[in-house]
Design an enzyme around this catalytic site. Structure first.
Site, PDB file in Angstrom:
ATOM      1  N   LYS A  61       0.880  -1.161   0.000  1.00  0.00           N
ATOM      2  CA  LYS A  61       0.000   0.000   0.000  1.00  0.00           C
ATOM      3  C   LYS A  61       0.920   1.215   0.000  1.00  0.00           C
ATOM      4  CE  LYS A  61      -2.771   3.345   1.509  1.00  0.00           C
ATOM      5  NZ  LYS A  61      -2.310   4.739   1.682  1.00  0.00           N
ATOM      6  N   GLU A 134       6.952  -0.015  12.727  1.00  0.00           N
ATOM      7  CA  GLU A 134       7.923   1.026  13.071  1.00  0.00           C
ATOM      8  C   GLU A 134       7.180   2.342  13.128  1.00  0.00           C
ATOM      9  OE1 GLU A 134      11.455   3.343  11.093  1.00  0.00           O
ATOM     10  OE2 GLU A 134      12.071   1.283  11.520  1.00  0.00           O
ATOM     11  N   CYS A 168      11.435   9.462  11.045  1.00  0.00           N
ATOM     12  CA  CYS A 168      11.129   9.031  12.411  1.00  0.00           C
ATOM     13  C   CYS A 168      12.367   8.931  13.291  1.00  0.00           C
ATOM     14  CB  CYS A 168      10.391   7.698  12.381  1.00  0.00           C
ATOM     15  SG  CYS A 168      11.212   6.432  11.396  1.00  0.00           S
ATOM     16  N   GLU A 266       5.946  14.119  19.028  1.00  0.00           N
ATOM     17  CA  GLU A 266       6.796  14.128  17.845  1.00  0.00           C
ATOM     18  C   GLU A 266       6.420  15.317  16.956  1.00  0.00           C
ATOM     19  OE1 GLU A 266       8.370  10.887  14.570  1.00  0.00           O
ATOM     20  OE2 GLU A 266       6.235  10.890  15.049  1.00  0.00           O
TER      21      GLU A 266
END
Length: 399
Positions: A61, A134, A168, A266
């Site tokens: 995807k 992740e 990330c 974040e």
């Protein structure tokens, strides 16, 4: 490649000499890979290849913003001989296409936000399907008292502002020993101010654009909110619509405290928060604050002491005298997160084994194993059978 197995691993059986046992690994079946828009080749295709090598078919995807990268790579793989049906690519809204994918595959590999990762894991768990995740990070960097301040500042700039902070494992929190704090801060501000923003695709500029209006709004909200609550902007701190609609200056903040969004959440943009500490134990405690545990960095001339600190930091990867790339690029070692930064690993042995199931194959020779005869206790049966098997082994010359 259904039915593909890895070389067997032979282990001791129940009855040595008569029970032959091996462990093999077989493919999961169809693996679903849901990849993000940032680093689509590294994060998207990098998860597809081990799944294929393990014998699975794959459905990817692709993020709608970077689907062409996946399609281009699939075309190259077809030229190299990969059967076209073995790797399929779909694109579209995550709520529709991603959900349908998780509901259909035998294993899910997801890279993205922690919030979406929870949804993926819950949906996969209802089907008892495994998932590798992740997720997000609020990654710390520690500058020890003995660090090379100039090198640490240069490394911090790269680790925080490359790809405009949109990865990330990029650094968002910097903890500096109080004895070198002033020198490091001055060097970091100088190096950050020297970065060149621009729209070109060559190396004439250092920092480019954010990816979406939503991402720009999130960065502005974190910085503006922190300033409103008392934080200080040392450098940067503003959008640059004069360069392009989604540009934001690389930013270093001081005076950030808990409760501010930029401290606890974040940011995923070109924003750093700077803090001072007094002892290594304090630095480790500060680095371990929060729910994330993806990547971390320590700068020190004493690699042995830095290594002792590293094992106390709750993070899937810890880089010594590097921001993030050293661990991420060492593909024979696993990469992934602890805490709310995810489950499982990409790269290394675990990065390919996760796409397989362990299967035990046991072959019994001569004397089958079974329940005791009527009227015979389990202990009696065990003693009699063991004595008989030992006698048989002696006759066969097995010692």
């Amino acid at each position: 490649m259904p039915g593909t197995t890895w070389p067997p691993h032979h282990v001791r059986g129940m009855v040595p000499g008569l029970t032959k046992v091996k462990e093999v690994r077989v493919p999961k079946g169809v693996v679903g890979v849901i990849s993000p828009w940032n680093y689509p080749l590294y994060l998207g295709v990098g998860d597809v290849l081990p799944a294929l090598m393990a014998g699975n078919a794959v459905v990817s995807k692709a993020d709608s913003q970077t689907a062409l990268t996946m399609l281009w790579t699939r075309a190259l793989m077809a030229e190299a001989g990969l059967p076209t049906d073995l790797w399929q690519i779909v694109a579209g809204p995550g709520a529709e296409v991603g959900t349908a994918l998780v509901d259909a595959v035998d294993f899910v590999c997801f890279t993205g936000s922690t919030a979406t990762g929870r949804t993926v894991a819950e949906r996969a768990a209802r089907r008892l399907v495994g998932a590798s995740l992740e997720l997000g990070g609020k990654n710390p960097l520690i500058v020890r008292e003995d660090a090379d301040v100039a090198a640490a500042a240069t490394g911090t700039v790269v680790a925080a502002f490359a790809n405009t902070g949109q990865m990330c494992i990029h650094i968002e929190r910097v903890y500096v020993h109080e004895k070198v704090y002033e020198a490091f801060r001055a060097e970091l501000v100088r190096a950050t101010r020297a970065l060149r923003l621009g729209r070109s695709y060559d190396y004439a500029v250092n920092v480019g654009s954010l990816t979406s209006a939503a991402q720009l709004a999130a960065v502005e909200a974190h910085v503006d909110g922190a300033v409103a609550e008392g934080a200080t902007v040392l450098v940067g701190g503003r959008a640059r619509p004069d360069i392009g609609p989604l540009f934001y200056e690389p930013t270093v903040l001081e005076g950030v405290t808990h409760g501010m969004a930029v401290c606890d959440e974040e940011t995923f943009g070109p924003v750093l928060s700077l803090y001072a500490y007094g002892a290594d134990s304090e630095a480790v405690d500060l680095a371990n604050q929060g729910a994330y545990g993806l990547s971390a960095s320590i700068w020190s001339k004493d690699s042995r002491e830095a290594g002792r600190m590293a094992v106390r930091i709750r993070a899937g990867s810890v880089n010594v005298n590097d921001g993030a790339a050293a661990a991420a690029g060492s593909i024979e070692a696993g990469m992934g997160g602890m805490g709310e930064s995810g489950l499982g690993r990409r790269h290394g042995a675990e990065g390919i084994r996760k796409y397989t199931e362990s299967q035990t194959i046991a072959t019994q020779r001569l004397l089958p194993l079974g329940p005791p005869k009527p009227g015979q206790s389990g202990v009696e049966r065990f003693v009699r059978r063991t004595n008989g098997q030992l006698a048989l082994l002696r006759r066969l010359g097995v010692r």
